[in-house]
Enzyme design. Sequence first.
Site, short mmCIF file in Angstrom:
data_model
loop_
_atom_site.label_atom_id
_atom_site.label_comp_id
_atom_site.label_asym_id
_atom_site.label_seq_id
_atom_site.Cartn_x
_atom_site.Cartn_y
_atom_site.Cartn_z
N HIS A 144 0.80 -1.23 0.00
CA HIS A 144 0.00 0.00 0.00
C HIS A 144 0.82 1.27 0.00
O HIS A 144 0.26 2.37 0.09
CB HIS A 144 -0.92 0.04 1.22
CG HIS A 144 -2.10 -0.87 1.08
ND1 HIS A 144 -3.29 -0.46 0.52
CD2 HIS A 144 -2.27 -2.16 1.41
CE1 HIS A 144 -4.15 -1.47 0.53
NE2 HIS A 144 -3.55 -2.52 1.06
N LYS A 180 -8.07 14.12 4.26
CA LYS A 180 -7.23 12.92 4.23
C LYS A 180 -6.27 13.04 5.40
O LYS A 180 -6.24 14.08 6.06
CB LYS A 180 -6.46 12.82 2.92
CG LYS A 180 -5.77 14.13 2.53
CD LYS A 180 -5.08 14.06 1.18
CE LYS A 180 -5.99 14.10 -0.02
NZ LYS A 180 -6.20 12.80 -0.66
N ARG A 181 -5.48 12.02 5.70
CA ARG A 181 -4.50 12.17 6.76
C ARG A 181 -3.54 13.31 6.42
O ARG A 181 -3.28 13.60 5.25
CB ARG A 181 -3.73 10.85 6.94
CG ARG A 181 -4.53 9.80 7.65
CD ARG A 181 -4.88 10.19 9.06
NE ARG A 181 -3.72 10.20 9.92
CZ ARG A 181 -3.52 9.38 10.95
NH1 ARG A 181 -4.44 8.49 11.27
NH2 ARG A 181 -2.42 9.46 11.68
N LYS A 224 1.21 14.30 0.96
CA LYS A 224 -0.11 14.64 0.44
C LYS A 224 -0.24 16.14 0.14
O LYS A 224 -1.20 16.59 -0.48
CB LYS A 224 -1.18 14.19 1.42
CG LYS A 224 -1.35 12.67 1.49
CD LYS A 224 -2.33 12.26 2.59
CE LYS A 224 -2.49 10.77 2.75
NZ LYS A 224 -3.38 10.13 1.76
N THR A 245 -8.43 6.78 -2.06
CA THR A 245 -9.83 6.38 -2.24
C THR A 245 -10.73 7.57 -1.98
O THR A 245 -11.85 7.62 -2.49
CB THR A 245 -10.22 5.22 -1.30
OG1 THR A 245 -9.77 5.54 0.03
CG2 THR A 245 -9.60 3.91 -1.76
N LYS A 256 -14.37 8.80 -3.75
CA LYS A 256 -15.59 9.19 -3.05
C LYS A 256 -16.06 10.56 -3.51
O LYS A 256 -17.25 10.80 -3.70
CB LYS A 256 -15.36 9.24 -1.54
CG LYS A 256 -14.93 7.94 -0.91
CD LYS A 256 -14.46 8.20 0.54
CE LYS A 256 -13.66 7.04 1.08
NZ LYS A 256 -12.91 7.42 2.31
C1 PLP Z 1 -11.61 7.56 2.44
C2 PLP Z 1 -11.03 7.99 3.72
C3 PLP Z 1 -9.65 8.19 3.83
C4 PLP Z 1 -8.70 8.04 2.67
O1 PLP Z 1 -8.54 9.28 2.04
P1 PLP Z 1 -7.38 9.53 0.95
O2 PLP Z 1 -7.71 10.88 0.39
O3 PLP Z 1 -7.51 8.46 -0.07
O4 PLP Z 1 -6.10 9.50 1.67
C5 PLP Z 1 -9.14 8.60 5.05
N1 PLP Z 1 -9.94 8.81 6.10
C6 PLP Z 1 -11.28 8.63 6.03
C7 PLP Z 1 -12.11 8.89 7.23
C8 PLP Z 1 -11.86 8.21 4.85
O5 PLP Z 1 -13.18 8.02 4.79
#
Ligand code: PLP
Length: 844
Positions: A392, A580-581, A586, A688, A692
């Site tokens: 990953h 995101k984190r 990022k 991901t 979304k």
């Molecule tokens: C989908 C999701 C992530 C992943 O986000 P990325 O932008 O792909 O890093 C992280 N935290 C939560 C709560 C999510 O729902």
Amino acid sequence: MKMYFTDNQSPDTGRRSSVISTLLKIRHDKKKEADIPMRAAYNKVQAKTNVQTKLECHFGVTPSRATPEQMYNAVAMAVQDILSVQRREWTEKQNRSKGKTAYYLCMEFLMGRSLKNHLFNLGVTEVFADCVKDFGFDLDDLFELEPDAGLGNGGLGRLAACFLDAAAGLRYPLYGYSIRYDYGIFRQKVVDGWQTELPDFWLPGGEVWLTPRPDEAVTVGFDGEIKDEWNGNRHSVSYSGQHVVTALPYDMMISGYKSGAVGVLRLWSARSPSFDIGLFNQGDYMHAIEESAMAEVISKVLYPSDNHIEGKSLRLRQQYFLVSASMQDIIRKHMERYGTLNNLTDKVAIHINETHPALCIPELMRILLDEHGYEWDAAWSIVTKTTAYTNHTVMHEALEVWPEDLFQRMLPRIYQIAHEINERLCKHLWIYYPGDWAKIASMAIISYGQIHMANLCIACCHTVNGVSTIHSNIIKTSLFADYARTFPEKFTNVTNGIAHRRWLAESNPQLAGLIRELIGNAYLTDAGQLSKLRAYADDPAVLERLAKIKRANKARMADYIKKAEGITVDPDSIFDVQVKRLHEYKRQLLNALHILHLYNRLKSDPQLDIPPQTFLFGAKAAPGYLMAKYIIRLICSIAKEVDSDPVISQKLKIVFLEDYRVTMAEALMPAAEISEQISLAGTEASGTGNMKLMINGAITIGTLDGANVEMHEAVGDENILIFGLHADEVDQLHARGYSPTAYYHNNADLRAALDRLNGGIGGIRHTEISNSLIGRGSGQADPYMVLADFASYCGIHEEALKRYADPAQWNRMSLLNIASAGIFSADRALTEYAQRIWNLEAMD
Ligand SMILES: *Cc1c(COP(=O)(O)O)cnc(C)c1O
């Protein structure tokens, strides 16, 4: 422009490239909804009776006297009853079928809430809404009482959760295995711009979804000494001074959308194996209690680092605890069904999600050798044909290594086995690379006093996959290049996906309503059908309705922000979202610098004609990740500075949303207009969050990184806003010697933005950040090339505003993004795993 994802990329839109057509070829052997025996329609009268009984039996109250918490629990229990019946039937069917079963091991499952999801999947949302309404409650209010099951950090854990949903919906026999942490990912508070962490004690409200199974508890041993040494293929092993911990399973049921299948996520909780009677008898009461506390520490808390190893011994203990308990469980079930392990490979697929559960390899070897009398070669043949591994991340600080001496002390038998695997591996590699010690050492499982978990996985597993096309290519050409040359047949790609029912239909009911009206509901079980929306790309009435829905979702999000943060945002401003984190790769910092640039422009020209924009951030930083915390503080101080300016605050609003989590994401995704996916090319494995947001109609501003590459391909160049260096250009720039100061000197806008960092924003001088960018600290300056991409990023934002100024064009793009998002369904991803990696069939 160089493309990374396919050999025969067509130069225009690339919409029909090979990757997509491969993805589309995967058949969804979906049963028609009508074929699936839904439990005799469950009606309001039944629901009321069942809920009332739960209230009376468990809380001793009538519905009219129930508190909202009691009502939430009673409804949850009634739903659990429906699932339990389905679960029993489903399990029996599985046992009768004697088919293969997949086991998905992961240290994290970021499940979020369950109640709403179960009701949706069971098709009984209305029934329960009416039921609780009769009792004087509002179902949506009850949903709010459920804590998120936050047993994960971010994308990795959420992917695992989305896969469970897909497997149950598609009727794949699959179990998840993880740890029942008492505390999930910390709750985030931001005090004066500084992140603080609070414990997430989720069990009081979350435990209703967990069924303890003490009858299936197992024990896991740590430490101590091995009595008998290894000798060739023969051995007998006994232990002395082992610490034994009981692993108690808690099952969380996973509903499948109208599928009749109910999956299980088995979560292990660590217990002391009853107080040590010996110690009690010696009168050592305190010592006995101490031992039990030590045992239970193992499942106390989730490690809160994302994409970063936590080299703590407790973490290694957690990993082995998960793996040993799960392997024993799998073997017990298999033996019950077949009475032999000779057919394990045909009946069991074990998936290692990221290297954290990699110890299942030596653990399975241990069980076969020590407990079932297999010889090495026979055991090895079974293990290698049964396990598969997903990588990953390519981030170096995330590649797991453990100190050999710690490993040997804590897991002496597992160490012996790992050592033997390594010996045989190195001998084997010698055939390929005679004399090339450096290469063999880099591919070894044990070298220079460290255990390399990824090498263990690659050496053993039959399949290794990355999670987007570009990431899988980087794995093969760079990260694990030697392995890919040696065993090319092991390597493949499965691009990530999301639970599209949760992230579209449940989170965005208005959009789901519009889609249903236009193309029906078949997309719920066959996400590819979203492409039928393309027919409406030029239908002004549809585009107008799409815009209205977005506006309504923005208004709802504005209310949420008002309630949660006490901050007012304008739902008529552009909602630009980066959630995101918090991680340097990022590049939330790039986003922040661009906002500073807009601020500077408005300072020098208050009449500047730009539309009002709201920049929404949500991100948790690992508690020990100082730079990440500085970046949060920077975002908060920009927010403060902008708010204090009466003119600029008319145009810009910055909000740092506290405690970003699944439930917040569900509210936020439908309200987003711009999706920021701006990692340095070559660093984000897939993402991901990007999917979304896309499926909810946001327009992506992104680099050609992770799954953005495939999103670009799917939606076409004209419907996504791509900027920045490409991965190969990043490599070239690194090779030439990257000098951020050159960008600083050559770009006046960038200079002005960076100078603000030092000059003070919102009363704080952000010198730690500016030093990290232009090299007044230690280490490589600007490691993620924020400065190199700054100009390009500002340019793409201008382009975005230009497009936004033409609502018809913008809404068209939005619709086409939704229409193109079907391939990013977890149903598609999981089907690929099943067909191409696990050789697993869905049940009829
Ligand atoms: C989908 C999701 C992530 C992943 O986000 P990325 O932008 O792909 O890093 C992280 N935290 C939560 C709560 C999510 O729902």
